[in-house]
Structures are given as structure tokens and as C-alpha cells.
Design a protein around this motif. Structure first.
Motif, PDB file in Angstrom:
ATOM      1  N   ALA A  93      76.384  51.252 -34.097  1.00 15.64           N
ATOM      2  CA  ALA A  93      75.474  50.117 -33.903  1.00 15.64           C
ATOM      3  C   ALA A  93      75.939  49.249 -32.730  1.00 15.64           C
ATOM      4  CB  ALA A  93      75.391  49.290 -35.182  1.00 15.64           C
ATOM      5  N   ALA A  94      77.282  49.034 -32.649  1.00 12.48           N
ATOM      6  CA  ALA A  94      77.815  48.228 -31.546  1.00 12.48           C
ATOM      7  C   ALA A  94      77.578  48.913 -30.207  1.00 12.48           C
ATOM      8  CB  ALA A  94      79.307  47.980 -31.765  1.00 12.48           C
ATOM      9  N   ALA A  95      77.798  50.250 -30.191  1.00  5.76           N
ATOM     10  CA  ALA A  95      77.573  51.005 -28.957  1.00  5.76           C
ATOM     11  C   ALA A  95      76.105  50.961 -28.545  1.00  5.76           C
ATOM     12  CB  ALA A  95      78.030  52.454 -29.151  1.00  5.76           C
ATOM     13  N   LYS A  96      75.219  51.068 -29.525  1.00  2.00           N
ATOM     14  CA  LYS A  96      73.791  51.006 -29.247  1.00  2.00           C
ATOM     15  C   LYS A  96      73.402  49.638 -28.692  1.00  2.00           C
ATOM     16  CE  LYS A  96      69.271  51.667 -31.393  1.00  2.00           C
ATOM     17  NZ  LYS A  96      68.553  51.963 -32.665  1.00  2.00           N
ATOM     18  N   LYS A  97      73.970  48.584 -29.316  1.00  2.00           N
ATOM     19  CA  LYS A  97      73.685  47.228 -28.857  1.00  2.00           C
ATOM     20  C   LYS A  97      74.199  47.015 -27.438  1.00  2.00           C
ATOM     21  CE  LYS A  97      74.249  42.407 -30.287  1.00  2.00           C
ATOM     22  NZ  LYS A  97      74.844  41.505 -31.304  1.00  2.00           N
ATOM     23  N   LYS A  98      75.401  47.557 -27.174  1.00  2.00           N
ATOM     24  CA  LYS A  98      75.982  47.433 -25.841  1.00  2.00           C
ATOM     25  C   LYS A  98      75.141  48.179 -24.806  1.00  2.00           C
ATOM     26  CE  LYS A  98      80.329  48.121 -23.344  1.00  2.00           C
ATOM     27  NZ  LYS A  98      81.734  48.612 -23.461  1.00  2.00           N
ATOM     28  N   ALA A  99      74.679  49.381 -25.182  1.00  2.00           N
ATOM     29  CA  ALA A  99      73.848  50.173 -24.273  1.00  2.00           C
ATOM     30  C   ALA A  99      72.528  49.462 -23.984  1.00  2.00           C
ATOM     31  CB  ALA A  99      73.587  51.550 -24.884  1.00  2.00           C
ATOM     32  N   GLU A 100      71.940  48.867 -25.018  1.00  6.23           N
ATOM     33  CA  GLU A 100      70.687  48.130 -24.828  1.00  6.23           C
ATOM     34  C   GLU A 100      70.889  46.920 -23.913  1.00  6.23           C
ATOM     35  OE1 GLU A 100      69.408  47.198 -28.743  1.00  6.23           O
ATOM     36  OE2 GLU A 100      68.521  49.174 -29.129  1.00  6.23           O
ATOM     37  N   ALA A 101      72.015  46.216 -24.128  1.00  5.63           N
ATOM     38  CA  ALA A 101      72.321  45.063 -23.276  1.00  5.63           C
ATOM     39  C   ALA A 101      72.525  45.498 -21.835  1.00  5.63           C
ATOM     40  CB  ALA A 101      73.563  44.346 -23.799  1.00  5.63           C
ATOM     41  N   LYS A 102      73.229  46.627 -21.651  1.00  7.77           N
ATOM     42  CA  LYS A 102      73.467  47.159 -20.300  1.00  7.77           C
ATOM     43  C   LYS A 102      72.146  47.556 -19.646  1.00  7.77           C
ATOM     44  CE  LYS A 102      76.038  50.693 -17.779  1.00  7.77           C
ATOM     45  NZ  LYS A 102      76.938  51.870 -17.911  1.00  7.77           N
ATOM     46  N   LYS A 103      71.279  48.184 -20.438  1.00  7.27           N
ATOM     47  CA  LYS A 103      69.982  48.601 -19.915  1.00  7.27           C
ATOM     48  C   LYS A 103      69.150  47.395 -19.498  1.00  7.27           C
ATOM     49  CE  LYS A 103      66.046  51.552 -21.112  1.00  7.27           C
ATOM     50  NZ  LYS A 103      65.436  52.382 -22.178  1.00  7.27           N
ATOM     51  N   LYS A 104      69.178  46.337 -20.322  1.00 11.09           N
ATOM     52  CA  LYS A 104      68.443  45.126 -19.979  1.00 11.09           C
ATOM     53  C   LYS A 104      69.004  44.478 -18.721  1.00 11.09           C
ATOM     54  CE  LYS A 104      66.906  43.885 -24.657  1.00 11.09           C
ATOM     55  NZ  LYS A 104      67.006  42.883 -25.750  1.00 11.09           N
ATOM     56  N   ALA A 105      70.349  44.463 -18.628  1.00 11.84           N
ATOM     57  CA  ALA A 105      70.986  43.874 -17.443  1.00 11.84           C
ATOM     58  C   ALA A 105      70.628  44.656 -16.183  1.00 11.84           C
ATOM     59  CB  ALA A 105      72.504  43.837 -17.633  1.00 11.84           C
ATOM     60  N   GLU A 106      70.629  45.996 -16.294  1.00 10.32           N
ATOM     61  CA  GLU A 106      70.272  46.834 -15.150  1.00 10.32           C
ATOM     62  C   GLU A 106      68.816  46.614 -14.742  1.00 10.32           C
ATOM     63  OE1 GLU A 106      71.202  50.745 -16.471  1.00 10.32           O
ATOM     64  OE2 GLU A 106      73.334  50.602 -15.951  1.00 10.32           O
ATOM     65  N   ALA A 107      67.939  46.495 -15.755  1.00  7.68           N
ATOM     66  CA  ALA A 107      66.520  46.251 -15.468  1.00  7.68           C
ATOM     67  C   ALA A 107      66.334  44.895 -14.796  1.00  7.68           C
ATOM     68  CB  ALA A 107      65.707  46.319 -16.762  1.00  7.68           C
ATOM     69  N   LYS A 108      67.089  43.901 -15.275  1.00  8.12           N
ATOM     70  CA  LYS A 108      67.000  42.567 -14.689  1.00  8.12           C
ATOM     71  C   LYS A 108      67.500  42.575 -13.256  1.00  8.12           C
ATOM     72  CE  LYS A 108      68.349  37.769 -15.589  1.00  8.12           C
ATOM     73  NZ  LYS A 108      69.115  36.874 -16.502  1.00  8.12           N
ATOM     74  N   ALA A 109      68.637  43.279 -13.031  1.00  8.57           N
ATOM     75  CA  ALA A 109      69.188  43.365 -11.675  1.00  8.57           C
ATOM     76  C   ALA A 109      68.232  44.110 -10.743  1.00  8.57           C
ATOM     77  CB  ALA A 109      70.533  44.075 -11.721  1.00  8.57           C
ATOM     78  N   LYS A 110      67.609  45.159 -11.268  1.00  9.98           N
ATOM     79  CA  LYS A 110      66.656  45.925 -10.473  1.00  9.98           C
ATOM     80  C   LYS A 110      65.449  45.072 -10.097  1.00  9.98           C
ATOM     81  CE  LYS A 110      64.127  50.314 -10.501  1.00  9.98           C
ATOM     82  NZ  LYS A 110      63.794  51.519 -11.310  1.00  9.98           N
ATOM     83  N   ALA A 111      64.958  44.295 -11.068  1.00  4.79           N
ATOM     84  CA  ALA A 111      63.813  43.407 -10.797  1.00  4.79           C
ATOM     85  C   ALA A 111      64.181  42.337  -9.777  1.00  4.79           C
ATOM     86  CB  ALA A 111      63.351  42.755 -12.107  1.00  4.79           C
ATOM     87  N   ALA A 112      65.417  41.809  -9.894  1.00  2.00           N
ATOM     88  CA  ALA A 112      65.869  40.791  -8.940  1.00  2.00           C
ATOM     89  C   ALA A 112      65.989  41.381  -7.539  1.00  2.00           C
ATOM     90  CB  ALA A 112      67.207  40.217  -9.397  1.00  2.00           C
ATOM     91  N   ALA A 113      66.530  42.609  -7.463  1.00  2.00           N
ATOM     92  CA  ALA A 113      66.667  43.270  -6.161  1.00  2.00           C
ATOM     93  C   ALA A 113      65.294  43.540  -5.546  1.00  2.00           C
ATOM     94  CB  ALA A 113      67.446  44.566  -6.324  1.00  2.00           C
ATOM     95  N   LYS A 114      64.362  43.944  -6.393  1.00  3.04           N
ATOM     96  CA  LYS A 114      63.008  44.217  -5.910  1.00  3.04           C
ATOM     97  C   LYS A 114      62.349  42.941  -5.390  1.00  3.04           C
ATOM     98  CE  LYS A 114      58.667  46.399  -7.356  1.00  3.04           C
ATOM     99  NZ  LYS A 114      57.947  47.031  -8.500  1.00  3.04           N
ATOM    100  N   ALA A 115      62.527  41.842  -6.152  1.00  2.00           N
ATOM    101  CA  ALA A 115      61.962  40.552  -5.727  1.00  2.00           C
ATOM    102  C   ALA A 115      62.600  40.084  -4.425  1.00  2.00           C
ATOM    103  CB  ALA A 115      62.172  39.510  -6.830  1.00  2.00           C
ATOM    104  N   LYS A 116      63.915  40.300  -4.305  1.00  2.00           N
ATOM    105  CA  LYS A 116      64.626  39.905  -3.087  1.00  2.00           C
ATOM    106  C   LYS A 116      64.132  40.710  -1.892  1.00  2.00           C
ATOM    107  CE  LYS A 116      69.289  39.305  -1.221  1.00  2.00           C
ATOM    108  NZ  LYS A 116      70.750  39.473  -1.506  1.00  2.00           N
ATOM    109  N   ALA A 117      63.959  42.024  -2.100  1.00  2.00           N
ATOM    110  CA  ALA A 117      63.463  42.879  -1.019  1.00  2.00           C
ATOM    111  C   ALA A 117      62.047  42.476  -0.614  1.00  2.00           C
ATOM    112  CB  ALA A 117      63.500  44.338  -1.470  1.00  2.00           C
ATOM    113  N   LYS A 118      61.244  42.134  -1.607  1.00  2.00           N
ATOM    114  CA  LYS A 118      59.865  41.707  -1.330  1.00  2.00           C
ATOM    115  C   LYS A 118      59.850  40.417  -0.522  1.00  2.00           C
ATOM    116  CE  LYS A 118      55.451  40.900  -3.692  1.00  2.00           C
ATOM    117  NZ  LYS A 118      54.791  40.819  -5.028  1.00  2.00           N
TER     118      LYS A 118
END
Length: 280
Positions: A93-118
Motif C-alpha cells: 500500500a505504501a509503495a502504491k501510494k508512493k508511486a501514485e504521488a510520484k506519478k502526480k508529481a511527474e504529471a504536474k512537472a510535465k504540465a508546468a514544463a508545457k505551460a512554460k514552453a507555451k
């Protein structure tokens, strides 16, 4: 008589408790004579009370103790397995939670990078548009500054450059004369700054302009002056009216092209105007 054991969901008592209970039971059976019934006929006929060790109960107690210990060990093993399974589930459960948090962080970073590029692309487009506008303005200004025209619209040269005669102190004409009736509009042939505006002796009322390319143009024999020293003028801007002031035999415009603002630095005005695209 058969021995019975209370059943239930509770775990069997500890070894010492069971052993004590068995000992009390054996004593009771010995007192009531039940042991005698279980013993062989020969032993039953004896008058003395048999010792507990001489009966088969000791072996029964030992077997029950072994079984109890096995049950306890099995229960401990099952409890251990349950604990291990629980820890694995928690870790999963902890690993799953950590993976979900990492996935959300990566998605957020990707969205920020996309907005910055735009935003960067938008800024680049805005900068390109600004530079394009600046280039267009500069081009228009160069065109405006580089455009030349006749000082008197629709006129022609009535006296050429270097014409000889006693009218000129040097013996020859230092400029050209444009045909112009008195009061005709006289304009700057190109963009420049007024460096002289007033009486010029033999030139009468005259104006001298410093052109944007560093050359000078002179306009003489004017009937009136419409500009002042230091004023900037564009090509085609009216600066005065033609006349016959100074050393003149009649209304016309005396025009000179010079390398300096002073008399004696003249150059061919026709060649000068043609070099700037004016048909003379």
C-alpha cells in the motif's frame, strides 16, 4: 468409562496448567476407584492403591502435552504468517501510494514544463512581431529619408551648373537655377536640418540644410523663409517661397549641392539629384 474434554473456541491452557489439572484428575480417579476399572484384573485385585506412574495415564498426559505444543506452534506459525502478510500488505500500500504521488508529481512537472514552453513560444512570437514592426518602421524611415524630389514641383533647369558669365564673382555658376514664378512653393529636396536661414548676401534670402547623408543643399533668392535654424524638415516639406532677392535678374530658385555649408564646396547639383533618384 471414557474420558471426555470440554470443547470450545478458546486456546488450550498452558502446559503447567494442563499438567496440574491432569494430576488432580488422576488423584480423584484413584480415590473413587475408576483407575481400578481401567487397570488389568490382576492389579484390581490387589489391596494396595497403585501409583500414578504404574498406570497408562502418564503416557496419555505426555501425548496431550505434545499435541498441545504442536497446536501452540501451529498457532504461532499462523500468527507469524498473518503478521508477515499484514506487513507485506502495508508495504504494498505504501509503495502504491508512493508511486501514485510520484506519478502526480511527474504529471504536474510535465504540465508546468508545457505551460512554460507555451509561454516561451508566445513571448518569442511577440518579440518577433515587435522586431518585425521595428524593421518595417526603420525601412519606412529609410525610405522617407532616402526619398528626394525637385525643389520646385514640375520645374526645369533654366541655367546649368558651371555656366560662365560676369554675373558670378567666381566667373562661373556654383549651382543651377530652377524656373519658378515669384511666390512658388520651395520644398526641401530631402530630409535634413536647417543650419542657415536668413540673408545670404548675393544669394538674397537663403536656406542651407544639412541632409541626413551628411551633404548640404542651398536654396537662394527666396521671397520669404518659412523655417528657422535647428528645425528638422522632411523631404517635400515647404521651407520658403521663390523670389528674386539678392544678386538676381528675375524670379527663380538658385539651388546648390555642397560638401560643407559654406560657399566654394559646391558639387554638380544635377548629378547629386539624379544620384538620389530624382529625374532632372
Amino acid at each position: 468409562m471414557a474420558f471426555t474434554r470440554a470443547t470450545g473456541k478458546h486456546r488450550a491452557p498452558g502446559r503447567l496448567t494442563r499438567t496440574g489439572a491432569k494430576a488432580v484428575g488422576i488423584a480423584t480417579l484413584a480415590t473413587t476407584g475408576v483407575i481400578g476399572g481401567l487397570a488389568s484384573p490382576a492389579l484390581a485385585a490387589d489391596t494396595g492403591t497403585p501409583a500414578v506412574g504404574d498406570t497408562g495415564l502418564t503416557q496419555v498426559i505426555a501425548i496431550e502435552n505434545v499435541l498441545a505444543e504442536r497446536i501452540d506452534a501451529q498457532a504461532d506459525a499462523q500468527q507469524h504468517q498473518a503478521d508477515v502478510a499484514e506487513k507485506k500488505a502495508e508495504a504494498k500500500a505504501a509503495a502504491k501510494k508512493k508511486a501514485e504521488a510520484k506519478k502526480k508529481a511527474e504529471a504536474k512537472a510535465k504540465a508546468a514544463a508545457k505551460a512554460k514552453a507555451k509561454a516561451k513560444a508566445k513571448a518569442a512570437r511577440a518579440e518577433e512581431a515587435r522586431e518585425s514592426a521595428v524593421r518595417a518602421a526603420r525601412s519606412a524611415e529609410r525610405t522617407r529619408l532616402g526619398s528626394f524630389q525637385l525643389p520646385v514641383a514640375g520645374s526645369y533647369v533654366s541655367t546649368g551648373y558651371k555656366s560662365s558669365g560676369s554675373m558670378w564673382s567666381s566667373g562661373s555658376h556654383s549651382g543651377i537655377d530652377f524656373h519658378a514664378a515669384s511666390g512658388s512653393s520651395v520644398v526641401a529636396v530631402g530630409a535634413g536640418t536647417v543650419v542657415e536661414a536668413g540673408w545670404g548676401g548675393a544669394y538674397g534670402n537663403n536656406i542651407v540644410l544639412r541632409m541626413t547623408d551628411g551633404t548640404y543643399t542651398q536654396y537662394g533668392h527666396l521671397s520669404s523663409i518659412g523655417v528657422s535654424v535647428g528645425q528638422s524638415v522632411g523631404a517635400g516639406r515647404q521651407i520658403g517661397l521663390s523670389g528674386s532677392t539678392g544678386n538676381s535678374t528675375g524670379p527663380h530658385l538658385h539651388f546648390e549641392a555642397r560638401t560643407t555649408p559654406s560657399y566654394g564646396s559646391d558639387m554638380d547639383p544635377v548629378a547629386y539629384l539624379r544620384a538620389h533618384g530624382v529625374s532632372v
